[in-house]
Design an enzyme around this catalytic site. Structure first.
Site, short mmCIF file in Angstrom:
data_model
loop_
_atom_site.label_atom_id
_atom_site.label_comp_id
_atom_site.label_asym_id
_atom_site.label_seq_id
_atom_site.Cartn_x
_atom_site.Cartn_y
_atom_site.Cartn_z
N ALA A 1 0.78 -1.24 0.00
CA ALA A 1 0.00 0.00 0.00
C ALA A 1 0.81 1.29 0.00
O ALA A 1 0.31 2.32 -0.46
CB ALA A 1 -0.93 0.00 1.22
N PRO B 1 3.14 4.47 -0.75
CA PRO B 1 3.03 5.46 0.33
C PRO B 1 1.61 5.89 0.66
O PRO B 1 1.42 6.87 1.38
CB PRO B 1 3.83 6.64 -0.22
CG PRO B 1 3.57 6.58 -1.69
CD PRO B 1 3.49 5.11 -2.04
N ASP C 1 -1.45 -3.59 -6.02
CA ASP C 1 -0.60 -2.72 -6.83
C ASP C 1 0.81 -3.28 -6.70
O ASP C 1 1.58 -2.87 -5.84
CB ASP C 1 -0.69 -1.28 -6.34
CG ASP C 1 -0.04 -0.30 -7.28
OD1 ASP C 1 0.09 -0.62 -8.47
OD2 ASP C 1 0.36 0.79 -6.84
N CYS D 1 2.77 -0.32 -12.58
CA CYS D 1 3.20 0.83 -13.38
C CYS D 1 4.29 0.39 -14.35
O CYS D 1 5.29 1.06 -14.56
CB CYS D 1 3.68 1.99 -12.50
SG CYS D 1 5.01 1.59 -11.36
#
Length: 430
Positions: free
Chosen positions: A247, A249, A318, A371
């Site tokens: 998680a 920043p 993520d 990303c």
């Protein structure tokens, strides 16, 4: 210390020791703005500038003098890309050799910088003869991108070398986007709303966060538009239990709380204590409700270390990745990443997916995001995961400007001036 000397030291640590530029800059507070500009620019164009330096040098410098090599590159960067008086660039860059305790290099640096000034057009034309020099990327990465994106590879590389925009996410629990745009206008900060996202604003020119009205009061958060889709793709509902894995920043953790403040539980996990503390700091600054938030220090793949046995309605993964979709923000990635890293990221992501799938409720959604722009970290991970699990199906992911793929959606760097990002939404059948 002379800013050029500091820049040479920092760039050398990235090139030689594979240190993160972000970490290096955070530890260096003096002359931050100029040093950051010089470091980012030198690394952004490293593979082009390196060819010029190697051509002008009669013989390679010794390994112990690689800081001088980096200092020369810094000089070339300033001369070609910055609007600084030539004599200032030459004097400051030559003088930096003294500070690096290598006065013998002053004459060499002066000679090379003056040759660059005199022969600039010819030298820049020379760099166009190789694809690494033309696009300022390592050859292995160019080959990967050409194979993965035969119709888009050139635009990806060009976008990676562009200066990124500064994009804000307005905290809609405190203020409307329209009113915040008015506040920016009153501060003479030019900005525009991004119509494809409810809370996104893009500034015409980046500025310090201290110039942003209401920043300390939590009116906004700095987050690229590409990452702002996650909280909406999760299809959040009241009284749900939600897990934000990896998680820190806290960009997406905080956005989840903004999009739906009425969750039953939000668990945010990271394996780095310092970064985990940043989640709490960011959420506190934004003034978001924290009574249902749990921040846990753990390896999220080791379920038994942190799980209470509760299953989650929504999971955001993520996943740690090569970050090849955000090279324009982190040009040191060009030097930090190596070809062998990608297969390791692939396996780590599969491990995380397999572990987290066990704590997702039947009827729940897991949003996988990275990303990265490399299929080995994105589509191929999802394809392999689907081949080994029965009660899973892909759910549509609608992302403005993204390329719809068989196993998700890919945003490429530069599309709508966004970062590169991948999303795949998985539904767990009952």
């Amino acid at each position: 210390m002379n800013t050029r000397a500091t820049t040479a030291i920092l760039v050398n640590q990235v090139v030689q020791k594979k240190c993160s530029l972000t970490a290096l800059l955070s530890a260096n507070k003096k002359n931050q703005s100029l040093i950051q500009e010089l470091c980012y620019g030198t690394l952004r164009w490293y593979f082009k500038l390196k060819l010029i330096a190697e051509k002008l040098l009669h013989a390679p410098l010794r390994d112990k003098d690689h800081d001088i090599f980096c200092l020369i590159l810094t000089g070339f960067y300033q001369l070609n890309y910055l609007n600084i008086p030539t004599h200032t660039i030459v004097n400051q860059t030559v003088g930096a050799a003294e500070i690096l305790k290598k006065p013998w290099a002053k004459g060499l640096i002066n000679k090379l910088l003056r040759r660059f000034i005199a022969e600039k057009d010819e030298l820049l034309t020379f760099t166009e003869k190789t694809i690494e020099g033309q696009y300022a990327h390592p050859l292995w990465f160019i080959q990967h991108i050409k194979k993965a994106w035969p119709d888009h590879w050139e635009s990806i590389l060009i976008a990676n070398n562009a200066r990124p925009p500064m994009t804000l996410r307005v905290n809609l629990t405190k203020i409307s986007r329209e009113i915040y745009l008015e506040m920016l206008d009153q501060k003479n900060i030019s900005a525009k709303p991004l119509d494809f996202l409810p809370a996104a604003i893009q500034l015409e020119k980046p500025c310090s966060v201290h110039q942003l009205p209401g920043f300390n009061e939590g009116y906004c958060y700095i987050q690229d538009a590409a990452g702002q889709f996650a909280a909406y793709l999760l299809k959040l509902e009241n009284n749900q239990t939600v897990l934000d894995a990896c998680a820190a920043p806290g960009s997406k953790t905080s956005h989840i709380l903004e999009v739906n403040p009425h969750l039953k539980t939000l668990v945010a996990i990271d394996n780095n204590k310092q970064r985990l503390n940043r989640i709490k700091e960011n959420i506190t600054r934004l003034g978001l409700r924290q009574e249902h938030l749990q921040c846990l220090l753990a390896d999220v793949s080791q379920i038994d270390q942190w799980s209470s046995g509760e299953l989650f309605d929504r999971i955001l993964l993520d996943a740690p990745c090569s970050a090849t979709g955000v090279i324009r923000r982190h040009p040191d990635i060009k030097l930090l990443r190596q070809p062998g890293d990608i297969s390791q990221y692939h396996q780590k992501k599969l491990q995380l997916l397999n572990a987290l799938w066990t704590v997702l409720k039947a009827g729940g959604f897991l949003l996988y995001s990275t990303c990265s722009v490399l299929p080995d970290e994105n589509e191929k991970v999802i394809e392999e995961f689907l081949s080994t699990h029965d009660k899973v199906e892909l759910s549509p992911t609608n992302v403005h400007g993204g390329l719809q793929l068989k196993y998700g959606v890919q945003q490429l760097p530069g599309q709508d001036n966004k970062d590169g990002f991948y999303y795949s939404l998985l539904f767990k059948n009952p």
